[in-house]
Design a protein around this motif. Structure first.
Motif, PDB file in Angstrom:
ATOM      1  N   LYS A  25       0.833  -1.193   0.000  1.00 16.34           N
ATOM      2  CA  LYS A  25       0.000   0.000   0.000  1.00 16.34           C
ATOM      3  C   LYS A  25       0.870   1.246   0.000  1.00 16.34           C
ATOM      4  O   LYS A  25       2.074   1.178   0.296  1.00 16.34           O
ATOM      5  CB  LYS A  25      -0.934   0.001   1.213  1.00 16.34           C
ATOM      6  CG  LYS A  25      -0.201   0.004   2.549  1.00 16.34           C
ATOM      7  CD  LYS A  25      -1.160  -0.220   3.730  1.00 16.34           C
ATOM      8  CE  LYS A  25      -2.135   0.903   3.919  1.00 16.34           C
ATOM      9  NZ  LYS A  25      -2.913   0.788   5.172  1.00 16.34           N
ATOM     10  N   THR A  28       0.015   7.254   3.741  1.00 15.14           N
ATOM     11  CA  THR A  28      -1.238   7.984   3.881  1.00 15.14           C
ATOM     12  C   THR A  28      -1.183   9.306   3.116  1.00 15.14           C
ATOM     13  O   THR A  28      -0.098   9.791   2.755  1.00 15.14           O
ATOM     14  CB  THR A  28      -1.537   8.282   5.356  1.00 15.14           C
ATOM     15  OG1 THR A  28      -0.530   9.179   5.852  1.00 15.14           O
ATOM     16  CG2 THR A  28      -1.538   7.005   6.184  1.00 15.14           C
ATOM     17  N   GLU A  29      -2.343   9.890   2.879  1.00 14.32           N
ATOM     18  CA  GLU A  29      -2.388  11.194   2.216  1.00 14.32           C
ATOM     19  C   GLU A  29      -1.570  12.218   2.993  1.00 14.32           C
ATOM     20  O   GLU A  29      -0.879  13.050   2.398  1.00 14.32           O
ATOM     21  CB  GLU A  29      -3.839  11.673   2.080  1.00 14.32           C
ATOM     22  CG  GLU A  29      -4.632  10.937   1.014  1.00 14.32           C
ATOM     23  CD  GLU A  29      -6.027  11.521   0.863  1.00 14.32           C
ATOM     24  OE1 GLU A  29      -6.348  12.500   1.572  1.00 14.32           O
ATOM     25  OE2 GLU A  29      -6.792  11.008   0.025  1.00 14.32           O
ATOM     26  N   LYS A  58      -8.642   2.405  -3.372  1.00 12.69           N
ATOM     27  CA  LYS A  58      -8.791   2.990  -2.034  1.00 12.69           C
ATOM     28  C   LYS A  58      -9.822   2.221  -1.218  1.00 12.69           C
ATOM     29  O   LYS A  58     -10.886   1.867  -1.725  1.00 12.69           O
ATOM     30  CB  LYS A  58      -9.203   4.468  -2.161  1.00 12.69           C
ATOM     31  CG  LYS A  58      -8.133   5.353  -2.759  1.00 12.69           C
ATOM     32  CD  LYS A  58      -8.583   6.795  -2.874  1.00 12.69           C
ATOM     33  CE  LYS A  58      -9.486   7.015  -4.059  1.00 12.69           C
ATOM     34  NZ  LYS A  58      -9.771   8.450  -4.300  1.00 12.69           N
ATOM     35  N   SER A  62      -8.996   2.596   5.596  1.00 12.92           N
ATOM     36  CA  SER A  62      -7.906   1.617   5.677  1.00 12.92           C
ATOM     37  C   SER A  62      -6.653   2.066   4.939  1.00 12.92           C
ATOM     38  O   SER A  62      -5.536   1.876   5.422  1.00 12.92           O
ATOM     39  CB  SER A  62      -8.367   0.263   5.133  1.00 12.92           C
ATOM     40  OG  SER A  62      -7.337  -0.697   5.203  1.00 12.92           O
ATOM     41  N   GLY A  63      -6.811   2.664   3.754  1.00  8.20           N
ATOM     42  CA  GLY A  63      -5.625   3.126   3.041  1.00  8.20           C
ATOM     43  C   GLY A  63      -5.739   2.996   1.539  1.00  8.20           C
ATOM     44  O   GLY A  63      -6.810   2.699   0.987  1.00  8.20           O
ATOM     45  N   TYR A  65      -4.271   0.935  -1.544  1.00 10.21           N
ATOM     46  CA  TYR A  65      -3.610  -0.345  -1.793  1.00 10.21           C
ATOM     47  C   TYR A  65      -3.179  -0.488  -3.247  1.00 10.21           C
ATOM     48  O   TYR A  65      -3.840   0.019  -4.167  1.00 10.21           O
ATOM     49  CB  TYR A  65      -4.543  -1.491  -1.419  1.00 10.21           C
ATOM     50  CG  TYR A  65      -4.771  -1.615   0.070  1.00 10.21           C
ATOM     51  CD1 TYR A  65      -3.999  -2.486   0.835  1.00 10.21           C
ATOM     52  CD2 TYR A  65      -5.727  -0.840   0.714  1.00 10.21           C
ATOM     53  CE1 TYR A  65      -4.195  -2.584   2.213  1.00 10.21           C
ATOM     54  CE2 TYR A  65      -5.922  -0.928   2.088  1.00 10.21           C
ATOM     55  CZ  TYR A  65      -5.153  -1.799   2.824  1.00 10.21           C
ATOM     56  OH  TYR A  65      -5.341  -1.888   4.183  1.00 10.21           O
TER      57      TYR A  65
END
Length: 235
Positions: A25, A28-29, A58, A62-63, A65
């Protein structure tokens, strides 16, 4: 080129190079915005491009991927940059067959939305991967949009030249794919027999303002190239 385009291009390179394969993944943003020193809205726009092009998906809460796709074996039709961006530079080579300035006839003027007689660069080249021919390409570029196109550029990435050197903002591309029989000349270049099957990809590439920059056609070796496209729900 817009900032989010630059970031998406850098992230694609990192994904293809395997930088994030271990964790599966992206950061994060927030982490990406700090890394690229830009706003989260810009990062969000870059991630949306990666999602549209089939590199990531997305999961809310969770994130972001990585898509489980082997990009080294297929040509991703969702990418404007296309074939060259997915091949390792040490295994992919280009041979220029013809590069010349011509004048647009009625057909080309209509296709490129330009005047009859306008100067065009005509390029014909063949791509090799692992020293095997895989793709014969011919393209037309308007000199009004691309003032100079030399062999040193045509033997590398024209997309990079347009976006990085000329600072053109590529907006979108239309592609039409059909099956056909190989003409004698293309068959000889690809090491196949005349009338063997082939995939033909016809393409128009546009700037973000809707201006056509390129009209192209590629004949693909039916045994050595596969095509990949991603789709997402409209909901």
């Amino acid at each position: 080129m817009a900032k989010y385009h630059e970031i998406s291009t850098e992230l694609i390179k990192e994904i293809v190079d395997g930088k994030y394969s271990g964790q599966g993944k992206l950061p994060t943003e927030k982490e990406l915005s700090e890394h690229f020193d830009t706003s989260r809205n810009t990062i969000r726009s870059a991630i949306n491009l990666l999602t549209d092009e089939g590199y990531v998906y997305k999961v809310q809460g969770s994130g972001i991927y990585l898509r489980p796709v082997n990009f080294d074996e297929s040509t991703n039709l969702n990418l404007i940059k296309g074939f060259s961006s997915e091949q390792q530079s040490e295994t992919s080579k280009i041979k220029i067959l013809k590069l010349e300035l011509i004048q647009a006839d009625q057909r080309l003027a209509s296709e490129l939305n330009c005047d009859v007689g306008e100067a065009l660069y005509y390029l014909r080249r063949i791509r090799y991967v692992n020293n095997e021919p895989v793709r014969v390409e011919q393209s037309y570029y308007r000199q009004e949009v691309v003032p100079y196109l030399g062999r040193e550029i045509a033997e590398a990435s024209i997309y990079d030249y347009l976006t990085q050197n000329l600072k053109l903002q590529i907006g979108f591309a239309d592609r039409k794919i059909c099956a056909d029989y190989l003409a004698k000349e293309d068959a000889e270049l690809l090491g196949l027999a005349e009338n063997d099957p082939a995939l033909v990809v016809k393409e128009k590439t546009y700037l973000s303002n809707g201006q056509i920059v390129n009209l192209g056609e590629a004949v693909l070796h039916f045994q050595k190239i596969s095509l990949f496209s991603s789709a997402k729900s409209s909901e």
